[in-house]
Design an enzyme around this catalytic site. Structure first.
Site, PDB file in Angstrom:
ATOM      1  N   HIS A  75      14.876  49.449  73.177  1.00  0.00           N
ATOM      2  CA  HIS A  75      16.028  50.001  72.462  1.00  0.00           C
ATOM      3  C   HIS A  75      17.215  49.047  72.475  1.00  0.00           C
ATOM      4  CE1 HIS A  75      18.327  52.998  70.466  1.00  0.00           C
ATOM      5  NE2 HIS A  75      17.610  54.014  70.852  1.00  0.00           N
ATOM      6  N   ASP A  97       1.907  53.349  54.517  1.00  0.00           N
ATOM      7  CA  ASP A  97       0.491  53.302  54.170  1.00  0.00           C
ATOM      8  C   ASP A  97      -0.018  51.864  54.268  1.00  0.00           C
ATOM      9  OD1 ASP A  97      -1.992  53.430  53.035  1.00  0.00           O
ATOM     10  OD2 ASP A  97      -1.365  54.430  51.193  1.00  0.00           O
TER      11      ASP A  97
END
Length: 454
Positions: free
Chosen positions: A164, A389
């Site tokens: 992070h 995708d």
């Protein structure tokens, strides 16, 4: 039927380090002040779930490694290592060390795990890379790592663990999108990354923002600290959200004007905060804090580049006593959430946040009694689903895996529905951790959403 955890076996291959496919700069890059907001070893792992590709000839591990190698040409800092500087700050050494990549094979089909839609934490944790503890205070985990697990049905999961301190959720999503684009045949990512961390470096201030809560006044729970912590995923459907919003608007008096209604985030944030506090049985006179991430990329002046992938969030904060939180009309609490969010968007608040963090980082480490703070993060609009995708099919699910930064009581995440459950279209999944003894009461509060009278 849920798969028996004891029967799940995952065979690991050797870890490899995926390097950029072309030469990249060898430099040390400084991080921004906001990048230093999380702890340097804070890792947030997520699991992407894919059904069997229509083209069974494609090896997802090979495709992912090839695409990752190409993406690292653009995101080359992520192939480096985090290092501590003499001034105590963390930088990234772009040394081309590579991204750890682990391939694994599971002994079952994804359908037997219900495509992780039940979100069994024990299973999710096996599907992400297991970072080893740092050896000394100057050593940190790799900025990013991957674990691809193939299942007997031909489906697979991609566990991506990101530091992070290098990327926030938006930045990690853009990196993942770049990999997906390259895997599906694109010659380069649509959005080119930029570093530009100097845009978010603060100045020393003599007037830092005050700490929102101190240890002496923080609420406490009789159930904390606890060794037995549960993780649950609650599904809130579109109709329940509609009824909640309608009930909130009815609470507002006719004499009170509302220029705009309440968002799903604002409504659920207030409801979950109150429900959690009730479940923890916080003491009435103690203070409780709701803190939530606010994305400020487009609220900077000028706005940050679309390709900026570092931390660019401030925090909205609301503090109430438990008595106030429990007894105020819920619409009043939602209004406080909305107001806090709007303040966090302002240029003045953003600058004060950065300057305070630069001057006194400890000011952001809230002193609290056990259970006093709820840290809420909204992942619904990050873009991880559904448009990721690989050239086969869209992911059917995406879930957090509570390791490292997720593995503590006090965190809640709002998630988009999985594609496995059509009845949840337009709904929200609420991921939360609580002591086991407090979870039944929280479940009761969440079930009550289904019978709210608009």
């Amino acid at each position: 039927m849920a798969y028996q955890m004891a029967s799940l076996k995952i065979e690991m291959k050797e870890v490899v380090h995926v390097k950029p496919s072309k030469p990249t700069p060898s430099i040390v890059l400084p991080l921004s002040t906001l990048d230093h907001r999380p702890y340097p070893d804070s890792i947030w792992p997520i699991v992407h779930v894919y059904q069997s590709p229509s083209n069974g000839q494609l090896d997802p591990a090979f495709v992912l490694k090839q695409a990752l190698s190409k993406a690292l040409v653009y995101y080359y800092p992520l192939a480096g290592k985090l290092v501590k500087q003499p001034n105590g700050k963390v930088a990234i050494n772009c040394n081309n060390d590579g991204v750890p990549f682990l391939e694994a094979i599971a002994n079952c089909e994804l359908s037997s795990l219900n495509y992780l839609d039940d979100h069994d934490i024990r299973i999710a944790k096996q599907l992400v890379f297991d970072f080893h503890p740092q050896q000394d205070e100057n050593e940190y985990p790799h900025p990013v790592s991957f674990k691809l697990t193939k299942f007997q049905c031909g489906g697979f999961t991609i566990g991506m663990s990101t530091s992070h301190i290098v990327c926030d959720g938006w930045g990690a999503c853009k990196f993942f999108h770049a990999i997906v684009e390259l895997a599906s045949g694109k010659s380069e990512p649509f959005l080119k990354p930029v570093w530009e961390r100097e845009r978010l470096i603060g100045s020393i201030t003599t007037q830092p923002m005050p700490n929102p809560m101190d240890e002496a006044t923080a609420a406490v729970s009789p159930f904390l600290p606890a060794t037995d912590v549960m993780y649950e995923l609650f599904k809130v459907d579109k109709e329940s959200i509609r009824r909640l919003k309608m009930s909130l608007m009815k609470e507002i008096s006719c004499n009170e004007s509302m220029e705009q209604g309440f968002t799903t985030f604002e409504s659920l944030a207030a409801y979950v905060w109150r429900s959690r506090a009730r479940a923890l049985n916080l003491n009435n006179e103690g203070k409780t804090l709701l803190v939530f991430s606010v994305q400020v990329r487009q609220h900077m002046s000028p706005p940050l580049s679309d390709g900026y992938y570092g931390t660019a969030i401030t925090e909205g904060q609301v503090v109430l006593t438990m008595k106030e939180l429990n007894e105020k009309p819920l619409s009043d609490i939602v209004k406080l959430v909305k107001e806090s969010k709007n303040v966090a968007f302002t240029g003045d608040f953003i600058k004060k946040t950065i300057d305070t963090l630069e001057s006194n980082p400890e000011n952001f480490n809230v002193e609290e009694g056990p259970g006093a703070t709820l840290a809420l993060s909204d992942w619904k609009h990050l873009g991880f689903m559904p448009n990721v995708d690989f050239g086969w099919k869209e992911p059917i699910n995406m879930v957090p895996a509570p390791c490292n930064m997720f593995e503590y009581e006090g965190l809640c995440i709002f998630l988009s529905p999985s594609n496995h459950d059509p009845s949840m279209e337009g709904g929200v999944r609420v991921f939360i951790s609580l002591p086991s003894v407090a979870m039944p009461k929280f479940k009761e509060e969440m079930e009550a959403l289904k019978v709210i009278t608009p």
